[in-house]
Structures are given as C-alpha cells and as structure tokens.
Design an enzyme around this catalytic site. Structure first.
Site, short mmCIF file in Angstrom:
data_model
loop_
_atom_site.label_atom_id
_atom_site.label_comp_id
_atom_site.label_asym_id
_atom_site.label_seq_id
_atom_site.Cartn_x
_atom_site.Cartn_y
_atom_site.Cartn_z
N GLU A 7 7.81 5.47 -2.34
CA GLU A 7 7.85 5.12 -0.99
C GLU A 7 9.20 4.40 -0.56
O GLU A 7 9.23 3.26 0.07
CB GLU A 7 6.62 4.22 -0.65
N GLU B 59 -1.79 -0.33 -5.83
CA GLU B 59 -1.63 -2.10 -5.61
C GLU B 59 -2.68 -2.71 -6.24
O GLU B 59 -3.37 -3.57 -5.35
CB GLU B 59 -1.53 -2.06 -4.15
#
Ligand code: XIL
Length: 352
Positions: free
Chosen positions: A264, A159
């Site tokens: 995920e 991220e």
C-alpha cells in the site's frame, strides 16, 4: 512515334528510380517504446477505487497501460460484501474482477478480516466462540470460493498487532482469541488451495516490536503447517524515510522465506511534526528520492523468488485516501500528470 515512346519509358524509369532513392533517404526512426511500470522486474500496480473505475477514463487508462497487478481499495472489504447478515453485495467486487481479468492483471484480494471494515451486524453478533468461528468460516469460504482461480492472492488478516507487539483488541480477538488468525488462514486455504495467502500490516518499514511480533506469528503458523505464503508491508510512509531501518525490516522478513509485497505504498510529503501546506519542486524531488530508494532496496535486497511486487495505494493525488491534510503522496498529480516520483521508479526499473 518510336522516339516519343522511348523518351516516355526513359522518363518513367528516371522518376521511379528517384522515388525509390528518395524513399531510401527518408529513414523513419523506429518508434521509441514508451517506458511503463510493466517493465519492472516484478509486478507493480495500484489500488482500485470502484467509483473511479466506473467513471474516470484517465484512471482506467493508467491502470491498463501501467499496472501488472491490481488491489481493490474497498470493494472486497467485509463491510462492502456483507453489509447485513446473509445478504451479499457482489457488484463492486465482480466489476473489479471482470476489469482486471479482461486486462490480464494479477488480482490481489484485500482484505478478508480487518477490524476497521467489520460490518455493524458482525460487531453486534452475540454468538459464542464456536458461532463466531462458524461466522468467519462461512464468510471466508463464500468470498474466497467465489473467486477461486481468478484471484491470485489474498490479504487474509490485516493489522492484527499494535505498535508494542501485542494483539490488537479487535472483535475477532475478543470473541475467538488470538487463534482467529490461524482460523482465517485455514479457512482461506480450504476455500482456494492455490491462492497465495498474506498477512498485511503497516508500521513494518522499521524493525520494532510489531515487526518482531508479526515474525513470531509467521513462525507459529509455519510450525502448525498452516498455509501462509507472504507478508504485505503496507508502507504508508513519509519522506525522510530511514534507509537503514528499511533495509533491516526487509532483511528481517526475508528470513521467513515468504513472499514480500509492498502492499500500500504512498509517501506523504509532510510529517506530524512538520505538516506541509503546499507542494514544492524541492519536496517533489525528495519524494522522488524516497520512491526510488524503496524500490531499489526491494529490488536489490529481497531475493527475486520472494519479490511479490509493489502496489501504490492510489493513482492520482486528487484521490488519495489521505484526506486529513493535502499530502501529495502518489505518482500522478491531480491532473494525472506524472510527478518526479514516477520517474524515480522509472530510474530503478527501466531496462538500460
Ligand atoms: C483505506 C481506503 O483507501 C479508504 O478509501 C477507506 O476509507 C479506508 O481504508 N490500510 C489498509 C487499507 O489496509 O485497506 C486502508 O484503505 C488504508 C490503511
């Protein structure tokens, strides 16, 4: 006497022939092999919560029977491994690696550098740029080196970009500059040259400024011959996903010829605009369609050699990380019963 013996032998013969006939009549149906996610053409697995791993036998049973790949949910994050300077805490990570290794599961390490799991002592570290680079180097060398040969792949940086494609202003970015990403990949490759190294992010299930920025970062590392082997598309998504957006996103990332990991996956039933407060059969079937669509696009569109696999971010809805609202995002309900979502994947993966 002879007569008695004759009739005795005759009756034995008749009985055994009847028994053998009867045994031929009772055909035992072959045991039908129960489908599991291990039948998928690429590794499919789950994220592993350490507490559940230690305390929940149903959780462990599903991991053992269904998963080919496992990712630690929190046990290998910096805040867990190095909560204070120079004092590592390995138990959760070691227990996870031991379980996965004992059950022949592929291990995906998660995640070396992530702004949300940076411990307070790091956020308050007052060294200069070189000291920050040295801090990162020591950490990555220690962690990746400890599991060298046991962990197949790592989310090296997680991220690092904002929605608008700019660098996320993390502590690492502030203290080292955007090159922190290159340093992280270099250090991980130095520590385990055989490990597959991934960049991981969310909001990449559609082609937008963030995806473009990630693509440019991949190109930059490739141009500098810095080892980057794959990208993790987190895919924390919602029902009503746009199939066209997803197709464009997968197509975009495959052009870099690196592994693609849906890293995920979970599919919320509600949306910000329309939060859902109760589970319904209709929503369950919609969710099944979405799981099926994502798996099918991944299987059909990503070249086989780039299909790193699909990791679902949890097993049972009862333990999803999505706690703000009930979202019922996973394959199993709160009692570990398979939901229609599970059968959506089965319809894509089951060998006919
Ligand atoms: C989440 C875990 O599931 C939670 O248990 C924890 O409290 C916060 O982190 N993106 C990531 C994952 O890369 O590491 C995050 O996992 C979810 C978002």
């Amino acid at each position: 006497m002879k007569k008695i013996l004759f009739f005795f032998l005759l009756s034995i013969t008749i009985l055994t022939s009847c028994r053998s006939d009867s045994s031929e009549d009772t055909v035992i149906p072959p045991t039908v092999k129960e489908f599991t996610l291990k039948e998928a053409p690429f590794p499919v697995g789950f994220t592993v919560n350490s507490t559940l791993l230690n305390q929940d036998s149903k959780f462990r049973k599903i991991l053992i029977e269904e998963a080919s790949t496992l990712t630690p949910e929190y046990g290998m994050k910096m805040r867990t491994l190095l909560p204070s300077k120079d004092k590592y805490y390995w138990k959760e990570a070691d227990d996870f690696v031991e379980f996965a290794t004992n059950h022949n599961k592929r291990i995906h390490g998660h995640t070396l550098i992530w702004h949300t799991s940076t411990p307070d002592w790091v956020n308050n570290f007052t060294g200069d740029r070189n000291a920050w680079i040295e801090l990162m180097k020591n950490y990555i060398h220690t962690v990746v080196g400890r599991y060298k040969g046991k962990i197949t792949s790592w989310d090296v940086v997680n991220e690092a970009f904002l929605e608008d494609g700019s660098y996320r202003p993390t502590i690492w970015h502030q203290k080292i500059g955007p090159e922190y990403i290159e340093f992280a990949f270099r250090f991980a490759h130095e520590a385990d040259p055989n490990a597959l190294l991934f960049y991981n992010d969310f909001g990449t299930d559609y082609l937008y400024k963030k995806s473009i920025a990630i693509g440019k970062m991949i190109e930059l590392l490739q141009s500098k011959k810095i080892a980057i082997h794959g990208i993790g598309l987190q895919m924390h998504t919602r029902i009503k996903l746009n199939e066209d957006y997803l197709t464009k996103a997968f197509t975009y990332f495959t052009k870099y010829n690196i592994l693609i990991h849906i890293s995920e996956l979970d599919i919320r039933l509600g949306t910000n605009a329309n939060p859902v407060h109760e589970f319904s059969e209709e929503l369950a079937m919609e969710q099944k369609k979405q799981y099926k669509m994502i798996a099918k696009i991944f299987k059909d569109l990503v070249p086989e050699k780039l299909q790193y696999g699909i990791t679902i971010w949890g097993v049972s809805d009862a333990h999803s990380w999505l706690t703000q609202l009930p979202e019922w995002p996973l394959l199993y309900d709160k009692d570990y019963q398979k939901k229609p979502a599970y059968y959506g994947l089965q319809e894509v993966f089951e060998k006919k």
